[in-house]
Scaffold this motif. Structure first.
Motif, short mmCIF file in Angstrom:
data_model
loop_
_atom_site.label_atom_id
_atom_site.label_comp_id
_atom_site.label_asym_id
_atom_site.label_seq_id
_atom_site.Cartn_x
_atom_site.Cartn_y
_atom_site.Cartn_z
N GLY A 25 -9.83 9.35 0.19
CA GLY A 25 -10.81 8.49 0.84
C GLY A 25 -10.45 7.01 0.73
O GLY A 25 -10.56 6.26 1.70
N LEU A 26 -10.00 6.60 -0.43
CA LEU A 26 -9.58 5.22 -0.63
C LEU A 26 -8.35 4.90 0.20
O LEU A 26 -8.27 3.84 0.83
CB LEU A 26 -9.30 4.96 -2.12
CG LEU A 26 -8.78 3.57 -2.47
CD1 LEU A 26 -9.81 2.51 -2.11
CD2 LEU A 26 -8.43 3.51 -3.95
N ARG A 27 -7.40 5.83 0.23
CA ARG A 27 -6.18 5.64 1.03
C ARG A 27 -6.52 5.40 2.49
O ARG A 27 -5.97 4.50 3.14
CB ARG A 27 -5.30 6.90 0.92
CG ARG A 27 -4.06 6.73 0.16
CD ARG A 27 -3.09 7.88 0.26
NE ARG A 27 -3.60 9.17 0.63
CZ ARG A 27 -3.84 10.17 -0.22
NH1 ARG A 27 -3.62 10.02 -1.50
NH2 ARG A 27 -4.27 11.33 0.20
N VAL A 28 -7.42 6.20 3.01
CA VAL A 28 -7.79 6.09 4.43
C VAL A 28 -8.50 4.76 4.69
O VAL A 28 -8.21 4.08 5.67
CB VAL A 28 -8.67 7.29 4.85
CG1 VAL A 28 -9.27 7.08 6.23
CG2 VAL A 28 -7.86 8.57 4.81
N ARG A 29 -9.43 4.38 3.81
CA ARG A 29 -10.15 3.12 4.00
C ARG A 29 -9.20 1.93 3.97
O ARG A 29 -9.30 1.02 4.80
CB ARG A 29 -11.23 2.96 2.93
CG ARG A 29 -12.41 3.87 3.13
CD ARG A 29 -13.62 3.47 2.30
NE ARG A 29 -13.35 3.06 0.95
CZ ARG A 29 -13.34 3.88 -0.11
NH1 ARG A 29 -13.56 5.17 0.06
NH2 ARG A 29 -13.12 3.40 -1.32
N HIS B 152 0.83 -1.21 0.00
CA HIS B 152 0.00 0.00 0.00
C HIS B 152 0.87 1.25 0.00
O HIS B 152 0.54 2.24 -0.68
CB HIS B 152 -0.95 -0.01 1.20
CG HIS B 152 -1.87 1.17 1.21
ND1 HIS B 152 -1.89 2.09 2.22
CD2 HIS B 152 -2.81 1.57 0.32
CE1 HIS B 152 -2.79 3.01 1.96
NE2 HIS B 152 -3.36 2.72 0.81
N ARG B 153 1.95 1.26 0.71
CA ARG B 153 2.85 2.41 0.73
C ARG B 153 3.41 2.70 -0.66
O ARG B 153 3.70 3.84 -1.00
CB ARG B 153 3.99 2.19 1.71
CG ARG B 153 3.56 2.35 3.14
CD ARG B 153 4.73 2.16 4.08
NE ARG B 153 4.29 2.37 5.45
CZ ARG B 153 4.82 1.79 6.50
NH1 ARG B 153 5.83 0.95 6.35
NH2 ARG B 153 4.36 2.03 7.69
N GLN B 154 3.57 1.66 -1.47
CA GLN B 154 4.11 1.83 -2.82
C GLN B 154 3.10 2.47 -3.77
O GLN B 154 3.50 3.13 -4.73
CB GLN B 154 4.54 0.48 -3.38
CG GLN B 154 5.69 -0.16 -2.65
CD GLN B 154 5.92 -1.61 -3.08
OE1 GLN B 154 5.14 -2.18 -3.84
NE2 GLN B 154 6.99 -2.20 -2.55
N VAL B 155 1.82 2.30 -3.52
CA VAL B 155 0.81 2.78 -4.47
C VAL B 155 -0.10 3.87 -3.93
O VAL B 155 -0.88 4.45 -4.69
CB VAL B 155 -0.06 1.60 -4.98
CG1 VAL B 155 0.78 0.57 -5.69
CG2 VAL B 155 -0.86 0.98 -3.86
N ARG B 156 -0.02 4.19 -2.66
CA ARG B 156 -1.01 5.09 -2.05
C ARG B 156 -0.98 6.53 -2.58
O ARG B 156 -1.99 7.20 -2.55
CB ARG B 156 -0.88 5.08 -0.53
CG ARG B 156 0.39 5.71 -0.02
CD ARG B 156 0.45 5.63 1.48
NE ARG B 156 1.76 6.09 1.95
CZ ARG B 156 2.23 5.87 3.14
NH1 ARG B 156 1.49 5.21 4.01
NH2 ARG B 156 3.41 6.32 3.48
N ASP B 157 0.17 6.98 -3.07
CA ASP B 157 0.23 8.36 -3.56
C ASP B 157 -0.63 8.58 -4.80
O ASP B 157 -1.02 9.70 -5.09
CB ASP B 157 1.67 8.76 -3.85
CG ASP B 157 2.51 8.87 -2.57
OD1 ASP B 157 1.91 9.08 -1.49
OD2 ASP B 157 3.74 8.75 -2.66
N ASP B 158 -0.94 7.51 -5.50
CA ASP B 158 -1.77 7.60 -6.70
C ASP B 158 -3.25 7.38 -6.42
O ASP B 158 -4.06 7.39 -7.35
CB ASP B 158 -1.31 6.57 -7.74
CG ASP B 158 0.11 6.84 -8.22
OD1 ASP B 158 0.52 8.03 -8.24
OD2 ASP B 158 0.80 5.87 -8.55
#
Length: 89
Positions: free
Chosen positions: A23-27, A13-19
Protein backbone atom coordinates in the motif's frame (compact mmCIF):
# COMPACT_ATOMS: atom_id res chain seq x y z
CA UNK A 1 18.17 24.09 -0.11
CA UNK A 2 18.47 22.00 -3.30
CA UNK A 3 15.28 21.01 -5.11
CA UNK A 4 14.75 17.27 -5.50
CA UNK A 5 13.17 16.30 -8.81
CA UNK A 6 10.61 13.57 -9.34
CA UNK A 7 13.25 11.61 -11.24
CA UNK A 8 15.57 11.66 -8.22
CA UNK A 9 12.71 10.60 -5.95
CA UNK A 10 11.81 7.80 -8.33
CA UNK A 11 15.40 6.52 -8.31
CA UNK A 12 15.52 6.64 -4.51
CA UNK A 13 12.14 4.92 -4.24
CA UNK A 14 13.33 2.07 -6.46
CA UNK A 15 16.18 1.49 -4.02
CA UNK A 16 13.92 1.10 -0.98
CA UNK A 17 10.53 -0.05 -2.28
CA UNK A 18 11.12 -3.78 -1.83
CA UNK A 19 11.18 -3.25 1.94
CA UNK A 20 7.90 -1.31 1.98
CA UNK A 21 4.35 -2.63 2.35
CA UNK A 22 2.46 -2.75 -0.94
CA UNK A 23 0.00 0.00 0.00
CA UNK A 24 2.80 2.41 0.85
CA UNK A 25 4.69 1.49 -2.34
CA UNK A 26 1.64 2.26 -4.46
CA UNK A 27 0.92 5.57 -2.71
CA UNK A 28 4.52 6.73 -3.12
CA UNK A 29 4.57 5.67 -6.78
CA UNK A 30 1.35 7.59 -7.47
CA UNK A 31 2.56 10.68 -5.60
CA UNK A 32 5.85 10.72 -7.52
CA UNK A 33 3.99 10.32 -10.81
CA UNK A 34 1.75 13.32 -10.03
CA UNK A 35 4.78 15.31 -8.91
CA UNK A 36 6.41 14.59 -12.28
CA UNK A 37 3.23 15.79 -14.00
CA UNK A 38 3.32 19.01 -11.96
CA UNK A 39 6.95 19.59 -12.87
CA UNK A 40 6.08 19.37 -16.59
CA UNK A 41 3.65 22.29 -16.16
CA UNK A 42 6.27 24.93 -15.29
CA UNK A 43 4.49 27.53 -17.46
CA UNK A 44 1.05 27.04 -15.91
CA UNK A 45 0.99 27.76 -12.18
CA UNK A 46 -2.67 26.76 -11.85
CA UNK A 47 -2.06 23.32 -13.34
CA UNK A 48 1.10 22.94 -11.26
CA UNK A 49 -0.86 23.70 -8.09
CA UNK A 50 -3.61 21.22 -8.97
CA UNK A 51 -1.15 18.42 -9.77
CA UNK A 52 0.80 19.11 -6.57
CA UNK A 53 -2.43 18.87 -4.58
CA UNK A 54 -3.20 15.55 -6.26
CA UNK A 55 0.34 14.34 -5.48
CA UNK A 56 -0.07 15.28 -1.82
CA UNK A 57 -3.43 13.55 -1.64
CA UNK A 58 -1.98 10.44 -3.30
CA UNK A 59 0.79 10.31 -0.71
CA UNK A 60 -1.60 10.51 2.22
CA UNK A 61 -4.52 8.54 0.79
CA UNK A 62 -5.72 5.51 2.69
CA UNK A 63 -6.79 2.44 0.80
CA UNK A 64 -9.94 0.98 2.32
CA UNK A 65 -10.00 -2.78 2.32
CA UNK A 66 -13.15 -4.87 2.19
CA UNK A 67 -13.09 -5.50 5.94
CA UNK A 68 -12.79 -1.82 6.80
CA UNK A 69 -15.64 -0.94 4.46
CA UNK A 70 -17.86 -3.51 6.17
CA UNK A 71 -17.02 -2.07 9.59
CA UNK A 72 -17.81 1.46 8.47
CA UNK A 73 -21.10 0.37 6.88
CA UNK A 74 -22.04 -1.51 10.04
CA UNK A 75 -21.40 1.59 12.15
CA UNK A 76 -23.23 4.02 9.84
CA UNK A 77 -26.56 3.92 11.73
CA UNK A 78 -24.81 5.47 14.73
CA UNK A 79 -22.98 8.00 12.51
CA UNK A 80 -25.40 9.13 9.75
CA UNK A 81 -23.20 12.14 8.89
CA UNK A 82 -20.59 9.66 7.53
CA UNK A 83 -22.95 8.09 4.99
CA UNK A 84 -21.61 10.32 2.22
CA UNK A 85 -18.18 8.66 2.57
CA UNK A 86 -19.38 5.18 1.56
CA UNK A 87 -19.97 4.27 -2.07
CA UNK A 88 -23.11 2.33 -2.84
CA UNK A 89 -21.25 -0.22 -5.00
Amino acid sequence: MPVITSGELKTRHRQVRDDQPEGLRVRIHRAISWLARAQREAGDPDATFIFLCIALNAAYAHEFGFEERELVQRDLPSHPHLACLISRT
